[in-house]
Design an enzyme around this catalytic site. Structure first.
Site, mmCIF file in Angstrom:
data_model
loop_
_atom_site.group_PDB
_atom_site.id
_atom_site.type_symbol
_atom_site.label_atom_id
_atom_site.label_comp_id
_atom_site.label_asym_id
_atom_site.label_seq_id
_atom_site.Cartn_x
_atom_site.Cartn_y
_atom_site.Cartn_z
ATOM 1 C CD GLU A 50 1.770 -38.402 -64.081
ATOM 2 O OE1 GLU A 50 1.574 -38.355 -62.702
ATOM 3 O OE2 GLU A 50 0.909 -39.112 -64.877
ATOM 4 C CD GLU B 53 -4.776 -38.932 -53.850
ATOM 5 O OE1 GLU B 53 -4.495 -40.238 -53.782
ATOM 6 O OE2 GLU B 53 -3.884 -38.347 -53.879
ATOM 7 C CE LYS C 282 -2.162 -48.737 -66.209
ATOM 8 N NZ LYS C 282 -1.028 -48.069 -66.830
ATOM 9 C CG HIS D 86 -8.795 -8.662 -69.379
ATOM 10 N ND1 HIS D 86 -8.805 -7.553 -69.466
ATOM 11 C CD2 HIS D 86 -9.274 -9.336 -70.426
ATOM 12 C CE1 HIS D 86 -9.401 -7.449 -70.676
ATOM 13 N NE2 HIS D 86 -9.719 -8.455 -71.265
ATOM 14 N N GLY E 65 -2.086 -43.964 -67.845
ATOM 15 C CA GLY E 65 -3.108 -43.416 -67.032
ATOM 16 C C GLY E 65 -3.369 -42.088 -67.967
ATOM 17 N NE ARG E 66 2.559 -39.438 -68.320
ATOM 18 C CZ ARG E 66 2.930 -40.521 -67.789
ATOM 19 N NH1 ARG E 66 2.374 -40.706 -66.723
ATOM 20 N NH2 ARG E 66 4.295 -40.911 -67.929
HETATM 21 O O1 F6P Z 1 0.219 -40.459 -59.056
HETATM 22 C C1 F6P Z 1 0.406 -40.330 -60.487
HETATM 23 C C2 F6P Z 1 -0.634 -41.428 -60.978
HETATM 24 O O2 F6P Z 1 -0.083 -42.611 -61.044
HETATM 25 C C3 F6P Z 1 -0.956 -40.871 -62.394
HETATM 26 O O3 F6P Z 1 0.143 -41.543 -63.436
HETATM 27 C C4 F6P Z 1 -2.428 -41.828 -62.557
HETATM 28 O O4 F6P Z 1 -2.994 -41.049 -63.817
HETATM 29 C C5 F6P Z 1 -3.063 -41.242 -61.344
HETATM 30 O O5 F6P Z 1 -1.986 -41.399 -60.414
HETATM 31 C C6 F6P Z 1 -3.988 -42.300 -61.039
HETATM 32 O O6 F6P Z 1 -3.785 -43.521 -60.788
HETATM 33 P P1 F6P Z 1 -5.159 -44.490 -60.984
HETATM 34 O O7 F6P Z 1 -5.797 -44.610 -62.194
HETATM 35 O O8 F6P Z 1 -4.306 -45.787 -60.782
HETATM 36 O O9 F6P Z 1 -5.874 -44.304 -59.890
#
Ligand code: F6P
Length: 536
Positions: free
Chosen positions: A342, A204, A198, A373, A256-257
């Site tokens: 979240e 990452e 987003k 299990h 995002g979620r």
């Molecule tokens: O760190 C949390 C967050 O902001 C989430 O809410 C979001 O889904 C995720 O990081 C990834 O963010 P982006 O889509 O901006 O990379």
């Protein structure tokens, strides 16, 4: 006295009551304590909720002006007050509804235009019209994290019987192990990489995207043609070098979620095709309609939320287990962890005051029967009560395999029954003696075989895990989170609690890289850094 205090005294007055008594007293309990929507049934009769408790829970909805808050959301009001944003993921699945306005402007033409472009792109990838330097696309790698990963990864796995497109893979962790393991064996000249973020700044994702681009360029692929992006930050996608016609944007009123319904769902659309994807949206839209029109007691998201509040905020149970008897929903617990924790894992109310109630619970789980299990031992005999949420389809996708689905269903139903009924000391002793074990030995072993029972669970049943049903399930849980948030006074749409760790990680990076001393780090962190450096 507040409604929560009323509920707590109702709970105290029922301290000795057993769920089984409620069934003994009311032969129609199973039909009185459930809600239905479009062939989906939510059974909450295996809880201690009775008519008086339900009425008190339902009163919470009116006190919190839930009907008004719900319409504020659908009407595009800026209900995410800490970020000044509307919350309109519902517009992404508004296939045949009317206009949806934000600040007086209808957002639907933009949503439809983007969905049309997604369809065109997905079709072209599936048909081989869009191909890589080495031929048609065989594999799609989605790079994203959090909401840009969990939704598409969960839904793509859930709908594997509908896959007829390229294979889809998901890379989220900055741990190089994941991207290395994923790319190994893929052909860089026939792989499409979708960078989903987003913000298009998430460390990452951007680190993995750069690694994938290098891998593709070095392996004979064409990064400029074989990369697509999904983001609200279009300038940044272009800066990264992704051609504009392969960039799919969405507005900041999609959290995002909550974003799987739009461009973030692109891998799913490529895997199952645009028509199945539309069915998925239709399922979500059907749940929206139900949520907006059904009375509180007939309303699945509302009753799911009220059961959640009863167990967490009134009874004080700290966690809840999500137990899909559906292997293809194996990623659902992780998806719901983000969606619920979240959203409602907050101790500050919308107005900035302390919440006054516990925040949302810890959500965890795994598919049955595997969990049986592993951790069900604790569900049945541990000292903590953990409300369980079972999910089960009437039919599986593999009838040709014989009785697998019947065994699965029998296990699911047996577990909720066992949690409720339990087994007394006397029953345990008698059972052992009936097996021919002598009296003294039976008395020694019996305490280990006692089940306290009276452990609450709900069961969600549906015909079959189709795209439509999956859409219903996700929208059901989204609205549950919303209802819980409204009643508790939480803004469910921000996530400030993730920021501090991110800031500290940026600050620590030079020390980890050995470019700086661990200045400012406290004893433990400095000592751990020292260990890392000594072992490199
Ligand atoms: O760190 C949390 C967050 O902001 C989430 O809410 C979001 O889904 C995720 O990081 C990834 O963010 P982006 O889509 O901006 O990379």
């Amino acid at each position: 006295m507040s409604l929560f205090e009323d509920l707590k005294s109702l709970k105290a007055g029922r301290a000795d009551r057993r769920i089984t008594d409620l069934f003994d007293q009311d032969a129609l309990r199973a039909d009185r304590f459930m809600a239905e929507a479009d062939d989906m049934r939510l059974d909450y009769s295996k809880t201690l909720i009775d008519a008086e408790v339900r009425k008190a829970l339902v009163d919470l909805c009116d006190t919190a002006a839930l009907a008004d808050r719900r319409e504020d959301m659908f009407a595009g009001q800026r209900i995410n007050v800490t970020e000044g944003r509307a919350v309109l993921h519902t517009a992404l699945r508004n296939l045949d509804g009317g206009t949806v306005r934000v600040d007086g402007v209808d957002v639907m033409p933009g949503v439809q235009e983007t969905r049309g472009r997604m369809r065109g792109f997905a079709q072209a990838v599936r048909s081989g019209q869009i191909c890589g330097a080495g031929g048609s696309i065989t594999d799609v790698v989605n790079i994203g994290i959090g909401g840009s990963d969990l939704g598409p990864a969960m839904t793509t796995r859930a709908l594997s019987p509908y896959h007829d497109g390229p294979r889809c893979h998901f890379v989220s962790n900055v741990d190089g192990a994941q991207i290395a393991d994923t790319l190994r064996g893929l052909n860089p000249a026939r792989t499409l990489v979708i960078v989903a973020s987003k913000s298009f700044t998430t460390v990452e994702t951007m680190t993995n995207a750069s690694t994938a681009r290098r891998w593709m360029a070095e392996g004979g692929g064409d990064p400029s043609g074989q990369f697509a992006a999904v983001s609200t930050a279009l300038d940044k996608t272009i800066e990264f070098g992704i051609p504009e016609d392969q960039v799919f944007g969405f507005a900041n009123w999609v959290g995002g979620r909550y974003s799987v319904w739009g461009p973030v769902g692109l891998p799913l659309m490529i895997a199952i095709g645009p028509q199945n994807f539309d069915d998925f949206l239709r399922g979500g839209q059907a749940m929206d309609r139900h949520f907006r029109t059904a009375d509180w007691t007939d309303n699945l998201p509302v009753m799911l939320a009220l059961v959640g509040i009863w167990h967490r905020q009134v009874c004080g149970f700290a966690t809840r287990a999500v137990l899909p008897y559906e292997q293809r929903l194996e990623h659902l617990p992780a998806y719901l962890q983000q969606l619920e924790m979240e959203s409602n894992g907050k101790s500050v109310a919308t107005g900035g005051m302390p919440l006054g109630q516990p925040s949302g619970p810890v959500v965890w789980g795994a598919p049955g029967t595997n969990g049986q299990h592993a951790f069900y031992q604790l569900l049945h005999q541990g000292s903590d009560v953990i409300p369980c949420e079972f999910m089960l389809a009437a039919q599986g996708h593999e009838p040709e395999l014989g009785n697998h689905h019947d065994l699965l269903a029998a296990n699911c139903l047996a577990q909720s029954e066992a949690l409720m009924r339990g087994r007394t000391l006397e029953e345990s002793r008698n059972q052992l003696e009936d097996k021919g074990i002598d009296v003294a030995e039976a008395a020694r072993l019996a305490p280990h075989r006692v089940f306290p029972g009276n452990r609450p669970s709900i069961t969600l049943v549906y015909p079959k895990l189709s795209p439509f049903v999956l859409g219903q399930i996700i929208a059901l849980y989204e609205h549950r989170v919303f209802v819980e948030g409204v009643i508790l006074g939480i803004n469910s749409f921000d996530q400030w609690g993730v920021e501090l760790g991110k800031e500290l990680a940026v600050a620590l990076q030079p020390a980890v890289e050995g470019l700086e001393s661990a200045r400012g780090s406290r004893g433990s962190t400095a000592a751990l850094l020292g260990f890392l450096h000594r072992h490199r």
